[in-house]
Design a protein around this motif. Structure first.
Motif, PDB file in Angstrom:
ATOM      1  N   SER A   4      -5.924  12.113 -21.752  1.00 13.70           N
ATOM      2  CA  SER A   4      -5.588  11.534 -20.200  1.00 13.70           C
ATOM      3  C   SER A   4      -4.071  11.060 -20.294  1.00 13.70           C
ATOM      4  O   SER A   4      -3.728  10.785 -21.230  1.00 13.70           O
ATOM      5  N   LEU A   5      -3.868  11.024 -18.941  1.00 17.53           N
ATOM      6  CA  LEU A   5      -2.493  10.620 -18.718  1.00 17.53           C
ATOM      7  C   LEU A   5      -2.323   9.279 -17.743  1.00 17.53           C
ATOM      8  O   LEU A   5      -3.292   8.922 -16.982  1.00 17.53           O
ATOM      9  N   HIS A   6      -1.123   8.621 -17.756  1.00 17.83           N
ATOM     10  CA  HIS A   6      -1.043   7.160 -17.234  1.00 17.83           C
ATOM     11  C   HIS A   6      -0.762   7.788 -15.560  1.00 17.83           C
ATOM     12  O   HIS A   6      -0.639   7.096 -14.649  1.00 17.83           O
ATOM     13  N   ILE A   7      -0.247   9.489 -15.368  1.00 17.49           N
ATOM     14  CA  ILE A   7      -0.183   9.491 -13.799  1.00 17.49           C
ATOM     15  C   ILE A   7      -1.336  10.310 -13.510  1.00 17.49           C
ATOM     16  O   ILE A   7      -1.707  11.207 -14.177  1.00 17.49           O
ATOM     17  N   LYS A   8      -1.733  10.346 -12.005  1.00 17.48           N
ATOM     18  CA  LYS A   8      -2.801  10.931 -11.747  1.00 17.48           C
ATOM     19  C   LYS A   8      -2.154  11.738 -10.458  1.00 17.48           C
ATOM     20  O   LYS A   8      -1.188  11.488  -9.952  1.00 17.48           O
ATOM     21  N   LYS A   9      -3.127  12.621 -10.197  1.00 22.76           N
ATOM     22  CA  LYS A   9      -2.852  13.305  -8.825  1.00 22.76           C
ATOM     23  C   LYS A   9      -2.714  12.611  -7.625  1.00 22.76           C
ATOM     24  O   LYS A   9      -3.697  11.848  -7.402  1.00 22.76           O
ATOM     25  N   GLY A  10      -1.712  12.707  -6.795  1.00 21.90           N
ATOM     26  CA  GLY A  10      -1.675  11.867  -5.756  1.00 21.90           C
ATOM     27  C   GLY A  10      -0.638  10.877  -5.781  1.00 21.90           C
ATOM     28  O   GLY A  10      -0.055   9.974  -4.742  1.00 21.90           O
ATOM     29  N   ASP A  11      -0.239  10.385  -7.126  1.00 23.38           N
ATOM     30  CA  ASP A  11       0.561   9.249  -7.274  1.00 23.38           C
ATOM     31  C   ASP A  11       2.031   9.743  -6.717  1.00 23.38           C
ATOM     32  O   ASP A  11       2.555  10.877  -6.932  1.00 23.38           O
ATOM     33  N   LEU A  12       2.831   8.682  -6.359  1.00 24.24           N
ATOM     34  CA  LEU A  12       4.279   8.588  -6.137  1.00 24.24           C
ATOM     35  C   LEU A  12       5.033   8.517  -7.289  1.00 24.24           C
ATOM     36  O   LEU A  12       4.978   7.223  -7.962  1.00 24.24           O
ATOM     37  N   VAL A  13       5.904   9.497  -7.686  1.00 21.32           N
ATOM     38  CA  VAL A  13       6.672   9.370  -9.075  1.00 21.32           C
ATOM     39  C   VAL A  13       8.220   9.808  -8.544  1.00 21.32           C
ATOM     40  O   VAL A  13       8.528  10.323  -7.582  1.00 21.32           O
ATOM     41  N   ARG A  14       8.931   9.166  -9.526  1.00 26.09           N
ATOM     42  CA  ARG A  14      10.457   9.596  -9.363  1.00 26.09           C
ATOM     43  C   ARG A  14      10.727  10.275 -10.779  1.00 26.09           C
ATOM     44  O   ARG A  14      10.257   9.956 -11.928  1.00 26.09           O
ATOM     45  N   VAL A  15      11.616  11.402 -10.646  1.00 25.87           N
ATOM     46  CA  VAL A  15      11.999  11.951 -11.921  1.00 25.87           C
ATOM     47  C   VAL A  15      13.193  11.415 -12.457  1.00 25.87           C
ATOM     48  O   VAL A  15      14.068  11.094 -11.923  1.00 25.87           O
ATOM     49  N   THR A  16      12.932  11.358 -13.803  1.00 28.98           N
ATOM     50  CA  THR A  16      14.142  10.279 -14.280  1.00 28.98           C
ATOM     51  C   THR A  16      14.924  11.197 -15.578  1.00 28.98           C
ATOM     52  O   THR A  16      15.995  10.644 -15.906  1.00 28.98           O
ATOM     53  N   VAL A  17      14.605  12.182 -15.695  1.00 28.50           N
ATOM     54  CA  VAL A  17      15.468  13.180 -16.481  1.00 28.50           C
ATOM     55  C   VAL A  17      15.603  14.629 -16.108  1.00 28.50           C
ATOM     56  O   VAL A  17      14.422  15.075 -15.473  1.00 28.50           O
TER      57      VAL A  17
END
Length: 124
Positions: A4-17
């Motif tokens: 399992s991951l801390h990010i789920k489908k539909g989450d708003l994220v920012r690419v850092t690398v």
């Protein structure tokens, strides 16, 4: 990799690398087995598709299709909205008490694990 991951489908994220650093978008798909996510508008690649001849009208047209490729989940940060601004945050987990209903209509109290934003303490 983790199941399992801390990010789920539909989450708003920012690419850092990477070359798409700073791009913000929604998570389209999550691959927990490989530890990778597909982010809307990030890591776009061109795929060359072939014309497929099927019986009757089934032929698909060929051409160049642009789509998102996966990126490692460690290269993205979850964003939450605080006072109208999108702020990066880490993810925590809490056990919260909820009230559940049985098939016969009676209720009981139980605990379930919820994701919380470390920056605000609110449920995601």
């Amino acid at each position: 990799m983790a199941n399992s991951l801390h990010i789920k489908k539909g989450d708003l994220v920012r690419v850092t690398v990477g070359r798409d650093r700073g791009v913000e978008g929604k998570v389209i798909e999550v691959d927990p087995a490989k530890g990778r996510v597909f982010v809307e508008g990030a890591n776009r690649v061109k795929r060359h598709t072939k014309v497929v001849q099927g019986g009757g009208r089934q032929g698909t047209t060929g051409g160049i299709v642009t789509q998102e490729a996966s990126i490692p989940v460690s290269n993205v940060t979850l964003l939450v909205e605080v006072d109208g601004k999108k702020v990066p945050t880490r993810v925590g987990y809490e056990r919260r008490e909820v009230e559940k209903t049985r098939a016969d209509g009676s209720t009981y109290k139980a605990f379930r694990s919820v994701r919380i934003a470390r920056k605000t303490g609110e449920e995601i």
